[in-house]
Design a protein around this motif. Structure first.
Motif, mmCIF file in Angstrom:
data_model
loop_
_atom_site.group_PDB
_atom_site.id
_atom_site.type_symbol
_atom_site.label_atom_id
_atom_site.label_comp_id
_atom_site.label_asym_id
_atom_site.label_seq_id
_atom_site.Cartn_x
_atom_site.Cartn_y
_atom_site.Cartn_z
ATOM 1 N N ARG A 1 15.122 4.108 6.685
ATOM 2 C CA ARG A 1 14.201 4.232 7.825
ATOM 3 C C ARG A 1 13.647 2.888 8.283
ATOM 4 O O ARG A 1 13.469 2.651 9.472
ATOM 5 C CB ARG A 1 13.035 5.152 7.454
ATOM 6 C CG ARG A 1 13.466 6.566 7.331
ATOM 7 C CD ARG A 1 12.381 7.455 6.728
ATOM 8 N NE ARG A 1 12.995 8.735 6.458
ATOM 9 C CZ ARG A 1 13.303 9.619 7.408
ATOM 10 N NH1 ARG A 1 13.030 9.366 8.664
ATOM 11 N NH2 ARG A 1 13.887 10.756 7.102
ATOM 12 N N ALA A 2 13.364 2.020 7.312
ATOM 13 C CA ALA A 2 12.787 0.707 7.660
ATOM 14 C C ALA A 2 13.784 -0.099 8.494
ATOM 15 O O ALA A 2 13.413 -0.709 9.500
ATOM 16 C CB ALA A 2 12.404 -0.044 6.389
ATOM 17 N N ARG B 1 13.977 1.443 11.936
ATOM 18 C CA ARG B 1 12.748 1.152 12.683
ATOM 19 C C ARG B 1 12.805 -0.257 13.286
ATOM 20 O O ARG B 1 12.455 -0.467 14.433
ATOM 21 C CB ARG B 1 11.547 1.286 11.738
ATOM 22 C CG ARG B 1 10.272 1.696 12.441
ATOM 23 C CD ARG B 1 9.133 1.978 11.482
ATOM 24 N NE ARG B 1 9.358 3.194 10.716
ATOM 25 C CZ ARG B 1 9.276 3.277 9.381
ATOM 26 N NH1 ARG B 1 8.983 2.236 8.658
ATOM 27 N NH2 ARG B 1 9.483 4.421 8.770
ATOM 28 N N ARG B 2 13.275 -1.221 12.477
ATOM 29 C CA ARG B 2 13.366 -2.605 12.972
ATOM 30 C C ARG B 2 14.296 -2.684 14.183
ATOM 31 O O ARG B 2 13.995 -3.359 15.158
ATOM 32 C CB ARG B 2 13.892 -3.541 11.862
ATOM 33 C CG ARG B 2 12.807 -3.953 10.861
ATOM 34 C CD ARG B 2 13.256 -5.100 9.983
ATOM 35 N NE ARG B 2 14.409 -4.768 9.143
ATOM 36 C CZ ARG B 2 14.314 -4.165 7.957
ATOM 37 N NH1 ARG B 2 13.128 -3.829 7.468
ATOM 38 N NH2 ARG B 2 15.398 -3.903 7.246
#
Length: 203
Positions: free
Chosen positions: A69-70, A73-74
């Motif tokens: 997810r990180a 997201r970026r």
């Protein structure tokens, strides 16, 4: 059996909507969380995850095959077009998950909890909206404690969400959560009794 009507439950970060949701569950109300639905649709083996990998590449997967997810997201916060592509893919799927789960309700009314109820258009699935509200200093304090976040980070999230005025404009009911847990439990019990008396969410 009559189909349950749907109550939308929303509120800004740190307003206490999760605490309110838990208290409604204690009252025996069937509840669906839009955030959970958003996670279900991208689980390994689901078509949405395959489409996301096809579009963004395998770099957005963890070693376990789950979505990172990180990393995602970026990518999407740096590029509005990519964020729109992802929303176009996921919003209808999340809507289908929510509808399927709400259809399993066996309580007189069911609740859809969504922090983005107003912004995402999920409000269209509901017959009535309850907004959990709290003064901004309390929102800040609670979120900083819960997420170990700085005041700047929390303020940025508050600004990114629908404004308090916008949320309250869509509210049928408002619960100001600025007292203790016992008071909140009594308020939810009172609202629950009121909701049981409604037909289709309208008095």
């Amino acid at each position: 059996m009559t189909t349950p009507w749907i109550l939308g439950l929303t509120g800004g970060i740190g307003s206490g909507k999760s605490a309110v949701a838990e208290l409604f569950i204690e009252q025996g109300v069937h509840l669906v969380d839009a955030d959970h639905a958003a996670r279900w649709v991208v689980e390994p083996g689901r078509p949405a995850l395959a489409r996301i990998v096809e579009h963004f590449g395998r770099g957005i997967l963890q070693a376990s095959g789950e979505l990172d997810r990180a990393a995602l997201r970026r990518l999407i916060f740096a590029d509005t077009a990519q964020r729109r592509w992802l929303e176009t893919l996921l919003h209808p799927l999340i809507g289908q998950e929510i509808t399927a789960y709400l259809a399993k309700a066996d309580s007189p009314y069911a609740i859809l909890v969504s922090p983005l109820l107003v912004e995402s258009g999920q409000q269209a699935l509901t017959q009535r909206v309850l907004v959990v509200d709290a003064p901004e200093h309390l929102q800040l304090q609670r979120t900083m404690q819960r997420d170990q976040a700085s005041a700047e980070q929390v303020e940025a999230i508050i600004k990114a969400q629908a404004s308090r005025e916008e949320r309250l404009r869509h509210a049928d009911d408002v619960l100001i959560n600025d007292r203790d847990t016992q008071w909140l439990r009594e308020e939810v019990a009172r609202l629950h009794q009121f909701y049981l008396s409604l037909r289709g969410g309208q008095s």
